[in-house]
Design a protein around this motif. Structure first.
Motif, PDB file in Angstrom:
ATOM      1  N   MET A  30       0.904  -1.313  -0.018  1.00  0.00           N
ATOM      2  CA  MET A  30      -0.100  -0.069  -0.059  1.00  0.00           C
ATOM      3  C   MET A  30       0.869   1.254  -0.110  1.00  0.00           C
ATOM      4  N   VAL A  31       1.802   1.407   1.030  1.00  0.00           N
ATOM      5  CA  VAL A  31       2.818   2.353   0.972  1.00  0.00           C
ATOM      6  C   VAL A  31       3.543   2.503  -0.505  1.00  0.00           C
ATOM      7  N   ARG A  32       4.232   1.677  -0.816  1.00  0.00           N
ATOM      8  CA  ARG A  32       4.905   1.670  -2.208  1.00  0.00           C
ATOM      9  C   ARG A  32       3.982   2.160  -3.304  1.00  0.00           C
ATOM     10  N   ASN A  33       2.651   1.698  -3.256  1.00  0.00           N
ATOM     11  CA  ASN A  33       1.647   1.805  -4.393  1.00  0.00           C
ATOM     12  C   ASN A  33       1.070   3.229  -4.237  1.00  0.00           C
ATOM     13  N   SER A  34       1.129   4.100  -3.181  1.00  0.00           N
ATOM     14  CA  SER A  34       0.566   5.273  -3.328  1.00  0.00           C
ATOM     15  C   SER A  34       1.314   6.234  -2.731  1.00  0.00           C
ATOM     16  N   ASP A  35       2.392   6.274  -1.741  1.00  0.00           N
ATOM     17  CA  ASP A  35       3.097   7.326  -1.598  1.00  0.00           C
ATOM     18  C   ASP A  35       4.489   6.643  -1.449  1.00  0.00           C
ATOM     19  N   ASN A  36       5.154   6.017  -2.519  1.00  0.00           N
ATOM     20  CA  ASN A  36       6.430   5.653  -2.377  1.00  0.00           C
ATOM     21  C   ASN A  36       7.565   6.460  -1.778  1.00  0.00           C
ATOM     22  N   PRO A  37       8.285   6.106  -0.699  1.00  0.00           N
ATOM     23  CA  PRO A  37       9.177   7.146  -0.265  1.00  0.00           C
ATOM     24  C   PRO A  37      10.501   7.197  -0.953  1.00  0.00           C
ATOM     25  N   ALA A  38      10.695   6.160  -1.764  1.00  0.00           N
ATOM     26  CA  ALA A  38      11.772   6.227  -2.706  1.00  0.00           C
ATOM     27  C   ALA A  38      11.730   7.132  -3.607  1.00  0.00           C
ATOM     28  N   LYS A  39      10.537   7.165  -3.950  1.00  0.00           N
ATOM     29  CA  LYS A  39      10.045   8.197  -5.125  1.00  0.00           C
ATOM     30  C   LYS A  39      10.113   9.729  -4.649  1.00  0.00           C
ATOM     31  N   ARG A  40       9.338   9.714  -3.592  1.00  0.00           N
ATOM     32  CA  ARG A  40       8.830  11.097  -3.189  1.00  0.00           C
ATOM     33  C   ARG A  40      10.060  11.653  -2.451  1.00  0.00           C
ATOM     34  N   TRP A  41      10.821  11.008  -1.712  1.00  0.00           N
ATOM     35  CA  TRP A  41      11.890  11.535  -0.739  1.00  0.00           C
ATOM     36  C   TRP A  41      13.187  11.095  -0.776  1.00  0.00           C
ATOM     37  N   ASN A  42      13.284  10.234  -1.661  1.00  0.00           N
ATOM     38  CA  ASN A  42      14.627   9.585  -1.946  1.00  0.00           C
ATOM     39  C   ASN A  42      15.103   8.740  -0.912  1.00  0.00           C
ATOM     40  N   LEU A  43      14.072   8.113  -0.064  1.00  0.00           N
ATOM     41  CA  LEU A  43      14.397   7.338   0.999  1.00  0.00           C
ATOM     42  C   LEU A  43      14.220   5.982   0.609  1.00  0.00           C
ATOM     43  N   PRO A  44      15.384   5.033   0.754  1.00  0.00           N
ATOM     44  CA  PRO A  44      15.149   3.608   0.797  1.00  0.00           C
ATOM     45  C   PRO A  44      13.944   2.990   1.180  1.00  0.00           C
ATOM     46  N   PHE A  45      13.222   2.248   0.639  1.00  0.00           N
ATOM     47  CA  PHE A  45      11.791   1.605   1.043  1.00  0.00           C
ATOM     48  C   PHE A  45      11.921   0.200   0.765  1.00  0.00           C
ATOM     49  N   ASP A  46      12.068  -0.719   1.928  1.00  0.00           N
ATOM     50  CA  ASP A  46      12.152  -2.053   1.833  1.00  0.00           C
ATOM     51  C   ASP A  46      10.872  -2.730   2.178  1.00  0.00           C
ATOM     52  N   ALA A  47      10.315  -3.683   1.386  1.00  0.00           N
ATOM     53  CA  ALA A  47       8.931  -4.278   1.827  1.00  0.00           C
ATOM     54  C   ALA A  47       8.910  -5.748   1.065  1.00  0.00           C
ATOM     55  N   PRO A  48      10.107  -6.601   1.656  1.00  0.00           N
ATOM     56  CA  PRO A  48       9.960  -8.098   1.010  1.00  0.00           C
ATOM     57  C   PRO A  48       8.875  -8.736   1.232  1.00  0.00           C
ATOM     58  N   LEU A  49       8.421  -9.458   0.303  1.00  0.00           N
ATOM     59  CA  LEU A  49       7.511 -10.499   0.594  1.00  0.00           C
ATOM     60  C   LEU A  49       8.120 -11.952   0.852  1.00  0.00           C
ATOM     61  N   PHE A  50       7.799 -12.301   1.895  1.00  0.00           N
ATOM     62  CA  PHE A  50       8.208 -13.805   2.445  1.00  0.00           C
ATOM     63  C   PHE A  50       7.127 -14.605   2.488  1.00  0.00           C
ATOM     64  N   HIS A  51       7.189 -15.902   2.305  1.00  0.00           N
ATOM     65  CA  HIS A  51       6.192 -16.790   2.838  1.00  0.00           C
ATOM     66  C   HIS A  51       6.856 -18.149   3.708  1.00  0.00           C
ATOM     67  N   TRP A  52       6.742 -17.782   5.108  1.00  0.00           N
ATOM     68  CA  TRP A  52       7.250 -18.729   5.956  1.00  0.00           C
ATOM     69  C   TRP A  52       6.247 -19.603   6.689  1.00  0.00           C
ATOM     70  N   TYR A  53       6.552 -20.731   6.320  1.00  0.00           N
ATOM     71  CA  TYR A  53       5.717 -21.801   7.085  1.00  0.00           C
ATOM     72  C   TYR A  53       6.300 -22.484   8.046  1.00  0.00           C
ATOM     73  N   LYS A  54       7.715 -22.620   8.068  1.00  0.00           N
ATOM     74  CA  LYS A  54       8.408 -23.256   9.008  1.00  0.00           C
ATOM     75  C   LYS A  54       9.564 -22.578   9.246  1.00  0.00           C
ATOM     76  N   ASP A  55      10.344 -22.841  10.324  1.00  0.00           N
ATOM     77  CA  ASP A  55      11.589 -22.014  10.778  1.00  0.00           C
ATOM     78  C   ASP A  55      12.691 -22.228   9.849  1.00  0.00           C
ATOM     79  N   GLU A  56      12.915 -23.405   9.005  1.00  0.00           N
ATOM     80  CA  GLU A  56      13.726 -23.175   7.867  1.00  0.00           C
ATOM     81  C   GLU A  56      13.409 -22.761   6.645  1.00  0.00           C
ATOM     82  N   ASP A  57      12.336 -22.324   6.452  1.00  0.00           N
ATOM     83  CA  ASP A  57      11.678 -21.489   5.358  1.00  0.00           C
ATOM     84  C   ASP A  57      12.181 -20.049   5.846  1.00  0.00           C
TER      85      ASP A  57
END
Length: 640
Positions: free
Chosen positions: A1-28
């Motif tokens: 939502m943040v990236r698609n509406s008010d992306n900090p990297a685009k608006r203020w040149n601030l790095p914005f990390d929003a990785p998508l993970f899929h964790w089902y077990k600790d080893e994942d």
């Protein structure tokens, strides 16, 4: 939502990390975090693992101290003959800004406040007698703490509910049911929004504490009762002979497809008429008002049919769709059971497409693999027929001829499926295409196209969406509709893609099943496309793996909440082909669909500045006048 509406990297040149993970077990978790930290920040796997281990240790120590503190509070109030309040909430509601300093209101009255996870026995409560399918730890804590409060004389229960949160709503219903059946205790349910006015909250709390004090003066220890089976009425093997299973509508065609597929397993079925005002009224009356509109209308359809007098309540069952995951569809059967009981039909059993059926609602029916494959093959066929209907109906030479032909064509597919399974459906589809070819039409003057996407019941259910297709066609548009096949397939596609791309540790049987299910849809598309190519207006479907490829800059193709990437995927696909009008239909309060619907419109407008994108919210009280006003803005913009 943040990236698609008010992306900090685009608006203020601030790095914005929003990785998508899929964790089902600790080893994942460990593998994905190590890879992410190495690729993004050049941090070694050893250093990341050391950080993970330190975090796990700190978390364990925190929980140890938390439960010790909770145990001390419980021992203290027990020895004094007083009580503590369990303030059960979502994690973010621990924030004083969100809960409006609610804990202080209790502690100032001398009543200690406990969080659900501070209770020492919270992870040892048996929840098999709950009506709900527990799909996450938060739900488990809420229900477990309610059971503990009901059984324990020195604990009372308060639930914080986010305004409009349907997941909180069905939890509230179940918490009230559990506590009432166990000991007769009544929880306090507090609905919070952004308002910072504390007066009404204080009144509710004062009333609650005085009621508790009165009860405790009358009886010091509540009488404890064992929980009964939450689904005492079962759909058994005998029910197949005695009862007709009534199938409410996701769409008219899909209801008939499900009825035909279930009938192949010996279930007597009947597809219901599309519900409208009466179904909406009854759904609103018997289903929690914060539950999504689709749940209300499909349950309302069943109730309206029963109340019509057409059927004897002793001779019917209700067939309800089910998907175990993040959607409220997981709990439609629980909501339906409560509605049937409250409306005077406790004898009516429920069956679903859930083959695990952990609550044993329908021991006499489990949807088998062959039935699932029949549905997979039937879906692309009804999608094609509906696509052709929408391409022909605005241009038909004889008014009403397209709808009449569609019904005849659908009859051929459904009859073929009922009588001879997949081969029968294939033969019926060949006849159906010939029927659709015979409709006289003139497409020499093309209309502008409008794509309808969003929550799939609202897309396909004319009673729920106030006949939006008819209205837009009347105002000069040709309709493009998202495909039901993708809605059903996406569950298998996401899981299989997550396993493959994120290298998840899953049982081999799960991997084989998901791969097989995806392959079945591909084969179904191949069969359908080959036959449908005989119609001059048919365009082969863009299949799900291809549809999602362009969505990654907006939403990663493995994101699976709500409609997932279907909304941006469909919009981007049809925008490439020239469509510039888009309507996104959303049930009010459907949080995932607001993320993948309304939440992406700004980004889509950046890619296609001339696109007209109209998100529409629906609830039981929305008037057609309101919908019409919004649609007219789209109509005028497109004409202009």
């Amino acid at each position: 939502m943040v990236r698609n509406s008010d992306n900090p990297a685009k608006r203020w040149n601030l790095p914005f990390d929003a990785p998508l993970f899929h964790w089902y077990k600790d080893e994942d978790r460990n593998r994905q975090l190590c890879l992410y930290m190495k690729e993004t920040f050049r941090i070694s796997a050893d250093e990341t693992m050391a950080a993970i281990e330190a975090g796990d240790t700190a978390q364990k120590q925190f929980h140890k101290e938390l439960t010790e503190a909770g145990k001390k509070v419980c021992e203290d109030v027990k020895s004094k003959g007083t009580y503590a309040v369990i303030l059960a909430s979502r994690p973010y509601q621990n924030d004083a800004l969100v809960n409006h300093d609610l804990p202080d209101m209790f502690t100032k009255l001398g009543i200690p406040v406990l969080t659900a996870d501070s209770l020492p026995e919270i992870n040892h409560v048996e929840l098999k007698k709950s009506r709900l399918d527990v799909v996450n730890n938060y739900h488990a804590r809420m229900l477990s703490s309610a059971v503990l409060a009901a059984k324990t004389d020195y604990l009372e229960y308060v639930q914080l509910v986010s305004f409009g949160c349907g997941h909180d709503a069905y939890l509230s219903d179940e918490i009230i049911r559990l506590m009432k059946e166990i000991s007769g205790k009544i929880p306090l349910i507090l609905k919070l929004d952004e308002s910072d006015i504390q007066g009404p909250l204080r009144i509710r709390i004062r009333s609650f504490t005085e009621t508790v004090d009165m009860r405790r003066r009358k009886e010091s220890r509540p009488k404890i009762h064992s929980l009964s089976d939450p689904y005492p009425v079962k759909y058994t093997k005998q029910s197949r002979k005695e009862k007709i299973a009534l199938i409410p509508n996701t769409s008219h065609a899909f209801s008939r497809l499900m009825a035909a597929a279930f009938a192949g397993q010996g279930v007597r079925t009947e597809s219901l008429a599309v519900g409208r005002e009466e179904a909406i009224r009854l759904g609103k009356q018997y289903v929690h008002n914060d539950i999504c509109f689709p749940a209300q209308i499909v349950i309302g359809e069943a109730l309206a049919t029963l109340k019509s007098g057409k059927y004897d309540g002793d001779e019917v069952a209700i067939g309800m769709g089910k998907y175990v995951g993040d959607c409220r569809l997981t709990h439609y059967s629980a909501l339906l059971r409560k509605a049937l009981d409250d409306a005077g039909y406790p004898q009516v059993p429920i069956l679903t497409n859930d083959d695990k059926d952990s609550h044993k609602l329908h021991p006499g029916f489990h949807m088998n693999l062959f039935t699932a494959v029949k549905i997979a093959f039937g879906l692309p066929m009804i999608d094609v027929l509906e696509e052709l209907l929408r391409k022909i109906r605005p241009y038909e030479k004889e008014k009403g001829s397209a709808d009449q032909a569609f019904e005849k064509a659908l009859d051929e597919v459904i009859r073929g499926l009922e009588r001879r399974g997949i081969s029968g459906a294939r033969q019926g589809f060949e006849k159906a295409i010939e029927i659709m070819k015979d409709i006289p039409y003139d497409r020499s003057e093309k209309r502008p196209q409008v794509l309808i996407v969003g929550e799939y019941l609202l897309n396909f259910h004319p009673g729920a969406n106030h006949d939006i297709e008819a209205y837009l066609e009347k105002n000069g548009f040709e309709i493009i509709e998202a495909r039901m096949t993708d809605v059903i397939r996406k569950t298998y596609f996401y899981q299989y893609t997550q396993i493959r791309e994120y290298r998840l540790k899953k049982p081999l049987a799960d991997k084989v099943w998901l791969r097989t299910a995806n392959q079945a849809f591909e084969i179904a598309h191949d069969v359908t496309d080959k036959i449908a190519a005989r119609h001059p207006l048919y365009t082969p479907a863009c299949r799900l793996p291809d549809l999602v490829k362009d969505s990654d800059p907006i939403i990663h193709h493995t994101f699976d909440a709500g409609e997932g990437v279907l909304i941006p995927g469909e919009i981007l696909h049809h925008a490439k082909k020239g469509c510039r009008a888009f309507v996104i239909l959303q049930p009010f309060g459907c949080l995932p669909n607001h993320v993948v619907g309304r939440g992406i419109t700004k980004k889509l407008k950046e890619i296609y500045p001339d696109a007209q994108i109209l998100p529409l919210d629906y609830d039981p009280d929305v008037s057609f006048a309101n919908i019409e006003n919004r649609l007219q803005m789209l109509v005028m913009s497109c004409k202009k």
